[in-house]
Motif scaffolding. Sequence first.
Motif, short mmCIF file in Angstrom:
data_model
loop_
_atom_site.label_atom_id
_atom_site.label_comp_id
_atom_site.label_asym_id
_atom_site.label_seq_id
_atom_site.Cartn_x
_atom_site.Cartn_y
_atom_site.Cartn_z
N CYS A 1 0.31 -0.83 0.25
CA CYS A 1 0.03 -0.06 0.05
C CYS A 1 1.04 1.03 -0.03
CB CYS A 1 -1.19 0.64 0.69
SG CYS A 1 -0.12 0.59 2.83
N GLY A 2 2.45 1.39 0.31
CA GLY A 2 3.04 2.15 -0.01
C GLY A 2 2.87 2.90 1.34
N ALA A 3 2.17 2.32 2.25
CA ALA A 3 2.54 3.63 3.06
C ALA A 3 3.63 3.58 4.52
CB ALA A 3 1.87 2.74 4.70
N GLU A 4 3.78 4.66 4.81
CA GLU A 4 5.31 4.17 5.58
C GLU A 4 6.04 4.74 6.80
OE1 GLU A 4 7.65 7.41 3.64
OE2 GLU A 4 7.47 6.91 1.51
N MET A 5 6.69 4.42 7.53
CA MET A 5 6.92 4.63 8.84
C MET A 5 8.87 4.91 8.98
SD MET A 5 7.25 1.83 11.87
CE MET A 5 7.19 1.84 12.93
N ARG A 6 8.66 6.53 9.78
CA ARG A 6 10.17 6.84 10.30
C ARG A 6 10.57 6.12 10.91
NH1 ARG A 6 11.40 12.50 7.73
NH2 ARG A 6 11.72 11.16 5.99
N ILE A 7 11.75 5.69 11.23
CA ILE A 7 12.77 5.36 12.42
C ILE A 7 13.51 6.33 12.44
CG2 ILE A 7 13.90 2.98 12.92
CD1 ILE A 7 11.39 2.57 12.42
N PRO A 8 13.81 7.31 13.45
CA PRO A 8 14.89 8.24 13.66
C PRO A 8 16.22 7.58 13.50
CG PRO A 8 13.82 7.99 15.33
CD PRO A 8 12.78 7.39 14.51
N ALA A 9 17.49 7.89 13.78
CA ALA A 9 18.69 7.39 13.63
C ALA A 9 19.45 8.75 13.67
CB ALA A 9 19.10 7.04 12.38
N ALA A 10 19.19 8.83 14.72
CA ALA A 10 20.36 10.51 14.70
C ALA A 10 21.30 10.23 16.39
CB ALA A 10 19.53 11.45 15.29
N THR A 11 20.22 10.14 17.50
CA THR A 11 21.18 9.87 18.96
C THR A 11 21.00 8.04 19.02
OG1 THR A 11 19.22 10.56 20.22
CG2 THR A 11 20.24 12.41 19.32
N ALA A 12 21.68 7.89 20.39
CA ALA A 12 22.07 7.28 20.80
C ALA A 12 20.49 6.55 21.67
CB ALA A 12 22.73 6.79 22.27
N ASP A 13 19.70 7.01 22.15
CA ASP A 13 18.67 7.00 22.05
C ASP A 13 17.25 6.37 21.61
OD1 ASP A 13 18.66 7.65 25.39
OD2 ASP A 13 17.91 10.48 24.79
N ASP A 14 17.55 7.16 19.97
CA ASP A 14 17.07 6.54 19.43
C ASP A 14 17.42 4.95 19.24
OD1 ASP A 14 16.05 8.63 18.57
OD2 ASP A 14 17.57 8.94 17.02
N ILE A 15 18.39 4.02 19.04
CA ILE A 15 18.81 2.85 19.13
C ILE A 15 17.97 2.30 20.48
CG2 ILE A 15 20.79 1.36 19.51
CD1 ILE A 15 22.88 4.09 18.65
N ASP A 16 18.36 2.86 21.11
CA ASP A 16 17.66 2.36 23.06
C ASP A 16 15.63 2.54 22.24
OD1 ASP A 16 20.41 2.20 24.07
OD2 ASP A 16 19.12 4.37 25.01
N ASP A 17 15.36 2.70 21.92
CA ASP A 17 14.16 2.66 21.08
C ASP A 17 13.46 1.30 20.40
OD1 ASP A 17 13.10 5.09 22.93
OD2 ASP A 17 13.65 6.54 21.03
N LEU A 18 14.73 1.11 19.59
CA LEU A 18 14.28 0.85 18.80
C LEU A 18 14.71 -0.86 18.99
CD1 LEU A 18 12.87 -0.22 15.65
CD2 LEU A 18 15.96 0.14 15.40
#
Length: 207
Positions: free
Chosen positions: A176-193
């Motif tokens: 369907c082409g829907a998108e989801m953005r995963i932030p990849a800027a800080t160490a917290d972004d790694i923890d979240d994922l």
Amino acid sequence: MSTEKTRFLSYICPRCRQSVIVERDVFALAAAPAHIKCPCGKSELSVEFMPQRVRLSVPCVYCGREHLVSCPSHAFLRERALAFSCTASGLDCCYVGEEGPVYAATARLEQAVDKLDQAPDPEEERPPFLDPMVMEEILSELRDIAARGGVSCACGSKTWTFRVNYSSVDLVCGQCGAEMRIPAATADDIDDLCCKTSLLIRGRAGT
Ligand SMILES: [Zn+2]
Ligand SMILES: [Zn+2]
Ligand SMILES: [Zn+2]
């Protein structure tokens, strides 16, 4: 769901680079367009209520331009934290919501902006990612989640592709082409994922 009568709004001034965080009464916001100025006087966030939506004009710390963004009024008034991002970089540029989440998100954005300031001049050769180490970790987490079959879309599809941006990764549903953005800027972004076992693509937030 929040029933608070005020909203916190924040952005980082592209001119002087300080965070501007204000609390505003929701009725005052709904009654008349608001202009939230940085103390330096060189940038301002504007907020205007339309019949069903709220429109914001956000000075972007990353690209220095104004981004026109909007979201449904109910989301603006009730979400714990809404993030609006720069279309050029994927970095967030504005937050709206409750005090705690807005302050926390702004602090994270400050970290990302600090890294940006340390990055070499864009005229010179710029690294492909804001923080190559963070991007590497995020991509390897995604690979692990994908290997477990953990990525799916709200439409039922399990086929997907991805796009790597300067400071984020977009997962794109193959059906369907829907998108989801995963932030990849800080160490917290790694923890979240890291704490996620599966990812569900739901389409763009707030639209
Ligand atoms: Zn300023
Ligand atoms: Zn921007
Ligand atoms: Zn889909």
